[in-house]
Each structure stands twice: as C-alpha cells, then as structure tokens.
Design an enzyme around this catalytic site. Structure first.
Site, PDB file in Angstrom:
ATOM      1  CB  SER A 114      29.184  29.662  -7.917  1.00 12.44           C
ATOM      2  OG  SER A 114      28.057  29.642  -8.780  1.00 12.44           O
ATOM      3  CG  HIS A 135      32.002  29.292  -4.092  1.00 10.13           C
ATOM      4  ND1 HIS A 135      32.859  29.684  -5.099  1.00 10.13           N
ATOM      5  CD2 HIS A 135      31.126  28.423  -4.672  1.00 10.13           C
ATOM      6  CE1 HIS A 135      32.519  29.083  -6.219  1.00 10.13           C
ATOM      7  NE2 HIS A 135      31.480  28.305  -5.984  1.00 10.13           N
ATOM      8  CD  GLU A 147      36.385  31.185  -4.554  1.00  3.67           C
ATOM      9  OE1 GLU A 147      37.225  31.474  -5.417  1.00  3.67           O
ATOM     10  OE2 GLU A 147      35.150  31.273  -4.744  1.00  3.67           O
ATOM     11  CG  ASN A 185      33.685  30.596 -10.894  1.00  2.58           C
ATOM     12  OD1 ASN A 185      34.199  29.622 -11.447  1.00  2.58           O
ATOM     13  ND2 ASN A 185      32.649  30.474 -10.082  1.00  2.58           N
TER      14      ASN A 185
END
Length: 500
Positions: A114, A135, A147, A185
C-alpha cells in the site's frame, strides 16, 4: 494463483479468487498459519451460504479451490503469486527473489503493498518486468476496488492481465503509476490534513469540523471520527510517509498534533481515546448549544457573488426574514457575505461594511441539514446571536466558526479536488479511474473530479486562488489541470487527448 501471507489481506484476496473460480495455494512462513487460513476461509464461505449469498454448488467449488502448502516450493505451479506480507521492502524483495527461482518465466509476481514503490520491490530481479502492484483494500470482499500499479519496468501485458483478473474477481480494477500512495491513499491526503490545519488554526472544534463536513459536504464520517476509527498508529505514519516521499510537498503537510497524540498513545477507538473519548466503544458527543430566538430587524445580503446572493435571499425568504434590498445596508441591518475562499473580514473591508455586524454564510454546500456561519473578530455578540437565531429558526442546527478563509467545507473539498486534479495532470491515473478508485476506496459522496464539476471548476479555482492570496501558503496553489479545465469550460474528467 499463489497467495503469500495469510493475514487479513491475504485471506481476503484468497477468498475472492477462490469464489471467482481460481485454484488458490496459500503459504505463510508461520507454521500451520496457511492451513488455519484455509479452515477459517471455509467457515467464512459456509456462513455466506447460510445467509443465501452463495449456492451450495458455489460453496463447494470455492472451498475446493483453497489449499495450503507448507513450503514456498509448493507455489512452483502458479501462474501468479500475490504477496501480502508485512510492509517491509527487504522482506518483499527476498520473497520475490526466492519465487523467481521457482516459477516459470511467464508467471506474474504481484505485490499488495500500500505504500512501497513497486519499482523498488522489483529492483535486482532478473525479470523485473513481470512485477506489478495488485493493491486491494480491507476488507477485500467488501471493498470492490483494486489498484493495478505499473512499476517503471513493468510489462504492459502483465498489468493488463491483472486488470482483467481483478474484474473477474468482481472488483473495479484501475491502473495507476508507481507514485507514492498510488491513487486512493494519494487522493485521500486532502481530507485529514486540511481538517487538521483548520483545527490547528482554531477555526472550529473537533466536533464543529466533523459536523460541518458530514452535514453540509456529505461525508459519511467526519475527518476526526475517521482518524479515530483507522487509528493514528496507521494514519499518521501514512501522512508523514507521503509528505516526505513527495519531498515535502506543501499540499500534504501534516500537523504536529497527530505526532503528539501518537507519542502519547492516544490512538482512537482502539485505545478508548483519540480525538474523542469512547465508553464501551461508543463515542462521547457533546450536545449542541440551542440557536436561541434573537432576530435582526432586517438582513442585507452582499451581491459580490451573485449565486451566493441568490441562494441566501431564497433561504432568508424561507425563514421569513425582512430583507434590506438597498445598495448599501441600513444602519440596523445584519450584513451577510457569501465567501468563495475569502473570510468575513476581507469581504467586509472590500465592500465597506460595518465589521461589527457582518456575518459570513457558506452557500456552496447543503444548507438543509446545517447552516455554517463565521463572524469577524469584532462582530458583536448581539449580531452573532441574531444570526444564529435567524438561520436556526426552522430547527436546522447552526455552526458559528472563527473567521477563516474558505470556512470549512470549501477549504477541505477544494483541497481534495485540487489534489485529484494534480494527479490527472501528472498522469498518475486516468481521470475516470481516479474518481472510481476514490469513491469506492474512500466512500466520498462523489469522485473528487466529479465533485469539482458539480461545484464548477471555475468556482473551485476561485476558492483556491482566494485561499492562496489570503494565507500565502503554496498548499493552495491551483493545479494546472484545474486551471485549464476552468479556462476551457471542460469537465475535470476530460481525458487529455495527448495521453490517449
């Protein structure tokens, strides 16, 4: 398909793969852990069948697709291995180096990292082109987004295979470049960091900021509720990591408070105290102060921002207020200004209004569930009471903030839109993929670029320009993508033809 690491993430990935019809081999360096994971997944799948979410046939097939192997050598037949081990780059490199000697040259190595660079994880391998990011988000079966990250050397066919597989597993699969935070993120930096800055400036209390962003902007959880739920032991290191990985980019600047809280062990729900206190898992909340029954004799509304003027007049008519329609306010009128990134003080000065009876009203966001006001430093207590009483006359709660450029919702949402625009500018992902990933991964009311379109790219640009002019802080400098879309009248979701 092989899965290495049978913690929460590894088990979740194995579950959706098995349900999609893949044969899944699980390995964990801890003795018996892989078999325990298979047994646990069998029970999880059985519970889904009991609830009617899996047929008896689908249950039997999914359970049969799961098998534990006791050594890493048992993964040799795999066409794909996904690692879901600890976020330690040396451990991931060592594992992939070991797997490279076992698997065929056509097999794909995927990392569920991540926060680490896919390119760095692949460095040193003989075939770095077969390494990509894959991910997922926790809990994997419920968070329908994955992802797929291209490292610098990743073969495009490898990521295409993973995109197709992600879709086969029932998820929305989006392609991202190997940049810090990837899509979700990275895009999520605006919500918490800007809210923490508002708190540091004393614009409002923790509860004020959470209430405003829930009730007017439509977030499911306020930023401080969210950080308490995630835990500062998780969220603060991510804030610092992305800030430093982007070489101290001002847009991602953290605040000292969360570092202090982390050092004190005040982490959130898991420690029964974070931004809020928790009793038996229940958040303690204070009651809101009543708005009172004071009313101004009449109300004058600034015409500086025509849309804000129209919305305010319509609301005041709904509330039964007497409106002062003169060019300049009468001596007994409460003066209402409608900022677009400005504060009440600067608008009062710019229009020659009496700051002792000037109040700012946020009209950019929903006023049906909460009205958000801000007073100048010298707005009288009487004028503040009149504003609270008037705007709460129909029972809708009112939040009165310290004077601040952009108030709360405009600052936070404009920051979110700007970061997503910069991601589109840099080609981190296609604009539509940025929106899909953020909405699924973070649960925002809209994707950030679609949200910018709802507000209007020109409006968001104005808010950011006014914020930057007021504060002098480069964190608010508008993205070139946002500026160009505003200038051309384009949707922020437009795909730049230069990128195909």
């Amino acid at each position: 398909m092989g899965v290495v690491g049978t913690g929460v993430m590894g088990k979740g990935i194995a579950q959706i793969a098995a349900q999609a019809g893949l044969q899944v081999l699980l390995f964990d360096a801890r003795p018996q852990a892989a078999q325990d994971a298979v047994d646990d997944l069998g029970r999880t799948l059985a519970r889904l069948a009991e609830k009617g979410k899996l047929s008896a046939e689908a249950l039997a097939k999914a359970q049969a697709n799961l098998r534990a192997v006791s050594t890493v050598d048992g993964l040799a037949p795999c066409d794909l291995v996904v690692e879901a081990i600890a976020e330690n780059i040396d451990a991931k490199r060592q594992l992939f180096s070991q797997l490279e000697g076992l698997l065929s040259d056509q097999a794909v190595l995927a990392t569920n990292t991540s926060s680490l660079s896919v390119t760095s994880i692949a460095a040193g391998l003989s075939l770095p082109q077969r390494v990509a990011g894959f991910h997922f988000f926790n809990p994997v079966p419920l968070m329908k987004i994955v992802e797929v990250i291209d490292g610098l050397l990743t073969d495009r066919n490898v990521s295409e295979r993973l995109l197709a597989l992600g879709r086969e597993m029932g998820h929305t699969a989006v392609r991202a470049q190997d940049t810090p935070g990837f899509i979700v993120n990275h895009a999520g930096r605006g919500y918490g960091t800007e809210s923490l800055r508002l708190l540091a400036e004393g614009v409002g209390s923790i509860e004020d900021i959470d209430r405003v962003l829930r009730d007017t902007a439509g977030f499911r959880l306020g930023p401080f509720e969210l950080m308490d739920l995630t835990g500062l032991d998780v969220s603060h290191p991510v804030m610092e990591s992305i800030y430093h990985q982007y070489y101290e980019e001002p847009r991602f600047r953290p605040q000292p408070l969360t570092r202090q809280m982390l050092g004190a062990g005040v982490l959130g729900r898991k420690t029964s105290r974070g931004f809020y206190r928790y009793n038996d898992g229940q958040q303690e909340r204070s009651a809101e102060a009543p708005t009172g029954d004071a009313r101004p004799a009449r109300v004058w509304v600034s015409r500086k921002h025509p849309e804000g003027h129209a919305r305010t007049v319509a609301l005041l008519e709904q509330l039964g207020a007497t409106i002062d329609a003169a060019e300049s306010p009468c001596a007994d009128s409460l003066c209402i200004v409608t900022p677009l990134g400005e504060d009440a003080t600067s608008l009062a000065v710019a229009e020659g209004l009496d700051p002792t009876r000037t109040i700012a009203l946020d009209t950019l966001f929903d006023t049906s569930r909460r009205r958000v006001l801000a007073a100048t430093p010298v707005t009288t207590l009487e004028a503040r009471a009149q504003a609270r009483g008037l705007f709460g006359a129909d029972g809708v709660p009112v939040t009165l903030l310290l004077d601040s450029a952009g108030l709360v919702a405009a600052r936070v949402v404009a920051t979110i839109v700007n970061i997503a625009s910069e991601m589109a500018q840099h080609g981190v992902a296609a604009p539509a993929d940025i929106d899909r990933a953020v909405q699924l991964g973070l649960g925002y009311p809209w994707g950030p670029l679609a949200w910018g379109d709802r507000l209007g790219a020109g409006t968001v640009l104005t808010v950011l320009e006014n914020l930057q002019a007021s504060t002098g802080d480069p964190r608010y400098r508008p993205s070139p993508w946002l500026r160009r879309c505003a200038q051309l009248g384009l949707s922020l979701l437009t795909q730049d033809l230069s990128r195909g």
